[in-house]
Design a protein around this motif. Structure first.
Motif, short mmCIF file in Angstrom:
data_model
loop_
_atom_site.label_atom_id
_atom_site.label_comp_id
_atom_site.label_asym_id
_atom_site.label_seq_id
_atom_site.Cartn_x
_atom_site.Cartn_y
_atom_site.Cartn_z
N HIS A 137 53.84 -34.60 25.46
CA HIS A 137 53.38 -33.83 24.30
C HIS A 137 51.87 -34.00 24.18
O HIS A 137 51.39 -35.04 23.73
CB HIS A 137 54.09 -34.27 23.02
CG HIS A 137 55.58 -34.20 23.13
ND1 HIS A 137 56.26 -33.00 23.16
CD2 HIS A 137 56.52 -35.17 23.22
CE1 HIS A 137 57.56 -33.23 23.27
NE2 HIS A 137 57.74 -34.54 23.30
N ILE A 138 51.12 -32.98 24.56
CA ILE A 138 49.67 -33.08 24.65
C ILE A 138 49.04 -32.36 23.47
O ILE A 138 49.42 -31.22 23.15
CB ILE A 138 49.18 -32.47 25.98
CG1 ILE A 138 49.76 -33.27 27.15
CG2 ILE A 138 47.66 -32.44 26.03
CD1 ILE A 138 49.43 -32.69 28.50
N CYS A 139 48.08 -33.05 22.82
CA CYS A 139 47.37 -32.43 21.71
C CYS A 139 45.85 -32.58 21.85
O CYS A 139 45.11 -32.19 20.94
CB CYS A 139 47.83 -33.02 20.38
SG CYS A 139 47.64 -34.81 20.27
N ASP A 140 45.38 -33.15 22.96
CA ASP A 140 43.93 -33.34 23.17
C ASP A 140 43.63 -33.16 24.66
O ASP A 140 44.08 -33.94 25.49
CB ASP A 140 43.51 -34.73 22.69
CG ASP A 140 41.99 -34.90 22.67
OD1 ASP A 140 41.29 -33.92 22.99
OD2 ASP A 140 41.52 -36.00 22.34
N ILE A 141 42.86 -32.10 25.00
CA ILE A 141 42.56 -31.76 26.39
C ILE A 141 41.06 -31.64 26.55
O ILE A 141 40.38 -31.04 25.71
CB ILE A 141 43.25 -30.44 26.80
CG1 ILE A 141 44.78 -30.55 26.61
CG2 ILE A 141 42.92 -30.08 28.23
CD1 ILE A 141 45.50 -29.24 26.86
N ALA A 142 40.54 -32.22 27.63
CA ALA A 142 39.14 -32.04 28.01
C ALA A 142 39.10 -31.11 29.22
O ALA A 142 39.76 -31.39 30.23
CB ALA A 142 38.48 -33.38 28.33
N VAL A 143 38.35 -30.02 29.11
CA VAL A 143 38.28 -29.01 30.18
C VAL A 143 36.90 -29.09 30.82
O VAL A 143 35.88 -29.00 30.12
CB VAL A 143 38.54 -27.60 29.62
CG1 VAL A 143 38.41 -26.57 30.73
CG2 VAL A 143 39.93 -27.53 29.00
N ILE A 144 36.88 -29.26 32.14
CA ILE A 144 35.63 -29.28 32.91
C ILE A 144 35.56 -28.00 33.72
O ILE A 144 36.36 -27.79 34.64
CB ILE A 144 35.56 -30.51 33.83
CG1 ILE A 144 35.64 -31.80 33.02
CG2 ILE A 144 34.30 -30.48 34.67
CD1 ILE A 144 35.70 -33.06 33.87
N THR A 145 34.64 -27.13 33.37
CA THR A 145 34.45 -25.87 34.08
C THR A 145 33.14 -25.26 33.61
O THR A 145 32.43 -25.84 32.76
CB THR A 145 35.62 -24.90 33.83
OG1 THR A 145 35.48 -23.77 34.69
CG2 THR A 145 35.67 -24.45 32.38
N SER A 146 32.82 -24.10 34.15
CA SER A 146 31.62 -23.40 33.72
C SER A 146 31.82 -22.84 32.31
O SER A 146 32.89 -22.30 31.99
CB SER A 146 31.29 -22.26 34.69
OG SER A 146 30.23 -21.47 34.18
N ALA A 147 30.79 -22.97 31.47
CA ALA A 147 30.90 -22.49 30.09
C ALA A 147 30.95 -20.98 30.01
O ALA A 147 31.41 -20.43 28.99
CB ALA A 147 29.73 -23.02 29.26
N THR A 148 30.53 -20.29 31.06
CA THR A 148 30.49 -18.82 31.04
C THR A 148 31.48 -18.20 32.01
O THR A 148 31.48 -16.99 32.18
CB THR A 148 29.07 -18.34 31.38
OG1 THR A 148 28.70 -18.84 32.67
CG2 THR A 148 28.07 -18.84 30.35
N GLY A 149 32.31 -19.00 32.66
CA GLY A 149 33.21 -18.48 33.67
C GLY A 149 34.49 -17.91 33.09
O GLY A 149 34.85 -18.13 31.92
N ALA A 150 35.20 -17.17 33.95
CA ALA A 150 36.48 -16.58 33.54
C ALA A 150 37.56 -17.63 33.37
O ALA A 150 38.53 -17.41 32.64
CB ALA A 150 36.92 -15.53 34.56
#
Length: 464
Positions: A137-150
């Motif tokens: 059960h996940i409620c906190d995610i860190a996403v690493i990617t381009s801020a302007t990407g699709a």
């Protein structure tokens, strides 16, 4: 037609069957060759043949996939085409529907990819036992990617559509180019300090060169050493990178990563409602069963109400009478006990001893007072006697400057007190006792006492 005759196909049936077999056998494939017969019709699609020394293969690159090719295609160019085999039914020709086109140099990248893959595999970075489980059960995610990407847009779109109460924190990083590996490693370090439940590393599709930053050894080791579970969603279904092998969970696309990690709130609510209804049905069933189990004995016991009621009344009466009798008995025993305690108190040795002790204490006080009085009187008498003795004591006279003169006699042990000068002779030794100390003197001369006329009774003799 008999059952033993072979099946007869129409051209369409055979072509359709063959297309199904070919597409199922080669869903995605990489083919290397040289471009020839390149055509660009008004439709915007690109048609060409991919050939080598012995064979040729028709290829089509649709307009919607032209963005994946950065270099200009031309006849004679050596390329690696990635796509799927299909059959164009109107002409019965098989062709390669191209998804991406890499220049021939990509072959060297593929060799480098395989070399690093084998190295890290030997080191155990891909082992399943070291992969961390994804929290349920996940409620906190860190996403690493381009801020302007699709990729970010696709991820957040799934999050909004699923109406999930999930905190998504973006850690922007370059996901293409020479600087991308260092930025991705730095973003992974930042994400670990934020302590999310899971880290998502994602980007959209692209060529092998576009995705090459995810094949960097620094990125692979940073993912393997990450303390937080890492999920990758890089490229498309057929794109595999070294980061995918090192990650704790690999998904085909950013959208697939979001669908894996973010639960659909509507589905969860429906499931919770279903489980709630099941629980209610089970509870009602258990209550109904328990009700039936209670009703039957209750009906049986109802027939015993009258006898039980009479017995209860009799029991209550007996209980009341017994309680009253018991209370009276206790009251009598308490009175007898009180009298016995009073009698024992009066005749108790302790009481007698206490009285004797008090009497002894009184006698002791009287004796102390009598002794004290007698001592005071004796002290007063002693003081008076001491005063008299002090007044009669020779020491008191000596203290005023007088002395006691004595001499030793051979015929007596006690010293002889000299009170007359005639008792001593010249050169005789005398003891003179003072108030403090004594003197030993020798008689050098003497003078006799005067008579009443004032003349000496005899002459004075002196030692010469």
């Amino acid at each position: 037609m008999s059952q033993t005759d072979p099946q007869v196909y129409t051209v369409t049936e055979f072509t359709t069957s063959l297309k199904y077999i070919v597409e199922k056998s080669f869903p995605f494939i990489r083919i290397i060759g040289e471009i020839s017969s390149l055509r660009r019709p008004l439709s915007g699609h690109v048609y060409f043949n991919l050939k080598d020394d012995s064979s040729s293969l028709r290829c089509v690159l649709f307009k919607s996939r032209l963005f994946s090719t950065r270099d200009e295609l031309a006849d004679g160019t050596s390329v690696i085409c990635f796509g799927r085999i299909s059959i164009y039914e109107p002409r019965g020709e098989y062709q390669l529907i191209v998804d991406t086109v890499d220049m021939r140099g990509s072959g060297y990248l593929q060799a480098a990819f395989e070399k690093l893959k084998q190295q890290l595999l030997a080191e155990g970075l891909f082992d399943q036992h070291r992969k961390k489980p994804i929290p349920p059960h996940i409620c906190d995610i860190a996403v690493i990617t381009s801020a302007t990407g699709a990729a970010l847009h696709d991820f957040l779109t799934i999050c909004r559509h699923r109406q999930a109460d999930v905190r998504v924190r973006l850690i922007p990083a370059t996901v293409q180019g020479a600087e991308a590996p260092a930025e991705i490693c730095a973003a992974l370090a930042i994400a670990q300090r934020l302590e999310p439940q899971v880290i998502v590393l994602c980007r959209g599709g692209g060529s092998l060169e576009d995705l090459w930053c995810f094949n960097d050894e620094r990125v692979a080791r940073a993912i393997a050493g990450c303390t937080v579970p890492v999920v990758t969603g890089i490229g498309h279904e057929t794109d595999f990178t070294i980061a995918d092998f090192c990650a704790d969970q690999r998904t085909a696309t950013p959208t697939a990563a979001a669908e894996l990690l973010i639960p659909d709130a509507r589905v969860l609510r429906a499931r919770i409602g279903q489980l709630n209804r099941q629980i209610i049905r089970m509870m009602l069933s258990h209550l109904d069963t328990a009700h039936h189990r209670i009703v039957a004995p209750k009906r049986l016991l109802a027939s015993f109400d009258a006898p039980f009621y009479r017995a209860m009344l009799s029991l209550e009466t007996s209980h009341r009478n017994m309680a009253q009798s018991f209370l009276r008995t206790i009251e009598q025993l308490e009175k007898r006990t009180s009298r016995a305690i009073a009698s024992l108190t009066r005749h108790s040795p302790i009481h007698v001893l206490r009285m004797q002790h008090n009497h002894c204490a009184q006698l002791h006080e009287d004796l102390i007072r009598a002794i004290t009085t007698k001592i005071l009187r004796a002290e007063a008498l002693l003081s008076r006697h001491n005063a008299v003795l002090s007044s009669l004591s020779p020491l008191a006279v000596l203290a005023r400057g007088y002395a006691i003169v004595s001499m030793n006699r051979p015929d007596s042990r006690q010293p002889h007190i000299v009170s007359d000068s005639r008792d001593v002779s010249l050169s005789e030794r005398l003891n003179v006792t003072l108030h403090r100390g004594s003197l030993e003197c020798e008689v050098l001369g003497k003078r006799e006492a005067e008579d009443e006329t004032g003349q000496p009774s005899s002459s004075i003799a002196e030692k010469k």
